[in-house]
Write a protein that holds these residues in place. Structure first.
Motif, PDB file in Angstrom:
ATOM      1  N   GLN A  88       0.824  -1.323   0.165  1.00  0.00           N
ATOM      2  CA  GLN A  88       0.091   0.001   0.010  1.00  0.00           C
ATOM      3  C   GLN A  88       0.765   1.196   0.041  1.00  0.00           C
ATOM      4  OE1 GLN A  88      -2.741   0.076   3.313  1.00  0.00           O
ATOM      5  NE2 GLN A  88      -4.044   1.550   2.203  1.00  0.00           N
ATOM      6  N   ARG A  89       0.502   2.293  -0.873  1.00  0.00           N
ATOM      7  CA  ARG A  89       1.417   3.310  -1.085  1.00  0.00           C
ATOM      8  C   ARG A  89       0.385   4.773  -0.667  1.00  0.00           C
ATOM      9  NH1 ARG A  89       5.969   1.585  -3.216  1.00  0.00           N
ATOM     10  NH2 ARG A  89       6.807   3.818  -3.928  1.00  0.00           N
ATOM     11  N   SER A  90       1.063   5.724  -0.305  1.00  0.00           N
ATOM     12  CA  SER A  90       0.340   7.140  -0.309  1.00  0.00           C
ATOM     13  C   SER A  90       1.233   7.997  -1.288  1.00  0.00           C
ATOM     14  CB  SER A  90       0.870   7.780   1.052  1.00  0.00           C
ATOM     15  OG  SER A  90       0.006   6.993   2.297  1.00  0.00           O
ATOM     16  N   ARG A  91       0.461   8.763  -2.030  1.00  0.00           N
ATOM     17  CA  ARG A  91       0.892   9.888  -2.712  1.00  0.00           C
ATOM     18  C   ARG A  91       0.668  11.122  -2.659  1.00  0.00           C
ATOM     19  NH1 ARG A  91      -1.661   7.591  -6.606  1.00  0.00           N
ATOM     20  NH2 ARG A  91      -0.271   6.121  -7.130  1.00  0.00           N
ATOM     21  N   VAL A  92       1.734  12.065  -2.561  1.00  0.00           N
ATOM     22  CA  VAL A  92       1.503  13.536  -2.414  1.00  0.00           C
ATOM     23  C   VAL A  92       2.177  14.147  -3.714  1.00  0.00           C
ATOM     24  CG1 VAL A  92       2.119  15.380  -0.947  1.00  0.00           C
ATOM     25  CG2 VAL A  92       1.917  13.132   0.133  1.00  0.00           C
ATOM     26  N   ARG A  93       1.154  15.076  -4.269  1.00  0.00           N
ATOM     27  CA  ARG A  93       1.427  15.880  -5.431  1.00  0.00           C
ATOM     28  C   ARG A  93       1.547  17.200  -5.246  1.00  0.00           C
ATOM     29  NH1 ARG A  93       0.784  13.780 -10.775  1.00  0.00           N
ATOM     30  NH2 ARG A  93       0.564  15.485 -12.553  1.00  0.00           N
ATOM     31  N   GLU A  98       5.898  14.727  -7.449  1.00  0.00           N
ATOM     32  CA  GLU A  98       5.034  13.757  -6.970  1.00  0.00           C
ATOM     33  C   GLU A  98       5.917  12.706  -6.072  1.00  0.00           C
ATOM     34  OE1 GLU A  98       1.310  11.817  -8.784  1.00  0.00           O
ATOM     35  OE2 GLU A  98       2.787  10.306  -9.169  1.00  0.00           O
ATOM     36  N   MET A  99       5.372  12.497  -4.834  1.00  0.00           N
ATOM     37  CA  MET A  99       6.120  11.547  -4.038  1.00  0.00           C
ATOM     38  C   MET A  99       5.370  10.480  -3.557  1.00  0.00           C
ATOM     39  SD  MET A  99       9.541  12.326  -2.998  1.00  0.00           S
ATOM     40  CE  MET A  99       9.299  14.116  -2.847  1.00  0.00           C
ATOM     41  N   GLU A 100       5.944   9.316  -3.375  1.00  0.00           N
ATOM     42  CA  GLU A 100       4.994   8.059  -2.913  1.00  0.00           C
ATOM     43  C   GLU A 100       5.690   7.494  -1.780  1.00  0.00           C
ATOM     44  OE1 GLU A 100       4.280   5.187  -5.944  1.00  0.00           O
ATOM     45  OE2 GLU A 100       3.050   6.270  -6.860  1.00  0.00           O
TER      46      GLU A 100
END
Length: 235
Positions: A88-93, A98-100
């Motif tokens: 499971q991964r989180s994503r911030v853009r 864009e970072m995971e």
């Protein structure tokens, strides 16, 4: 009649195990043994019940259900267990990056969205290129905060090596606007079907990875808090 039924169950179990024993992997064989043992114990409990030996029937039935519930009746195991898929991964853009964040390992990866290194992964940039991109990201404060969160994990002491001016912006950076539900779900690594309990569980799990007290990023921690608050308000 019950003796015949028990004999048939045992015969089927022995024949099936004998047929699969040679090629079955150990985990599958263990599951089969559990299933057959559970069926046998329930059948034995029925025999005890019919013959009036309830003192033996109840323990045998309980043991049979216990053997079967993990694979045949998983819903009987009880308790709330939030679904958490592996990887499971989180994503911030932001505007430039864009970072995971991987929930299991805490590993952080990123992709450049704008600037001289557009389209490249941060992991593929060498130290000098990272410094160049970090300076480029200064035109968007949120992007630079995100890059700094990555640098904190990859390069110890990068602030000294990159010759910063010593002014560290530890306060919360201005928001580009209210966070949308879609952004909040991406940050927490959840789908829109997630309930309050899953939102809180994902928030706790991520904060253990990125909280500043654990050597993490204040910017990411603020984003994760905002995502939780956004979704819980909607719910």
């Amino acid at each position: 009649m019950f003796y015949l039924l028990i004999g048939i169950v045992l015969l089927v179990a022995v024949l099936t195990l004998a047929r699969n024993f040679v090629h079955a992997n150990p985990a599958a064989l263990a599951r089969q043994l559990r299933t057959f043992a559970g069926v046998f114990m329930i059948a034995l409990a029925g025999f005890f019940a019919v013959t009036g030996r309830f003192a033996f029937a109840l323990p045998a039935f309980g043991l049979g259900v216990m053997l079967l519930r993990q694979h045949v009746f998983p819903g009987l195991s009880g308790g709330y267990k939030p679904q958490k898929s592996s990887g499971q991964r989180s994503r911030v853009r932001t505007a430039m990056v864009e970072m995971e964040l991987d929930h299991d390992s805490g590993a952080m990866t990123g992709t450049v969205l704008a600037g001289g290194f557009q389209g490249r992964g941060l992991d593929d940039l060498n130290d000098q290129e990272l410094e160049t991109f970090w300076r480029e990201s200064g035109q968007d404060e949120q992007s630079q905060k995100l890059v700094e969160a990555y640098l904190d994990r990859r390069l110890a002491g990068w602030r000294e090596h990159f010759q910063t001016d010593g002014t560290e912006r530890q306060g919360s950076s201005p928001s580009a606007g209210p966070m949308t539900d879609e952004e909040a779900y991406q940050i927490l690594g959840l789908t829109p079907e997630a309930g309050d309990a899953e939102i809180r569980a994902a928030h706790r799990r991520l904060m253990m990875r990125v909280h500043p007290d654990q050597g993490g990023s204040g910017f990411l921690a603020a984003k994760i808090n905002e995502a939780k608050d956004t979704l819980l308000r909607r719910h």
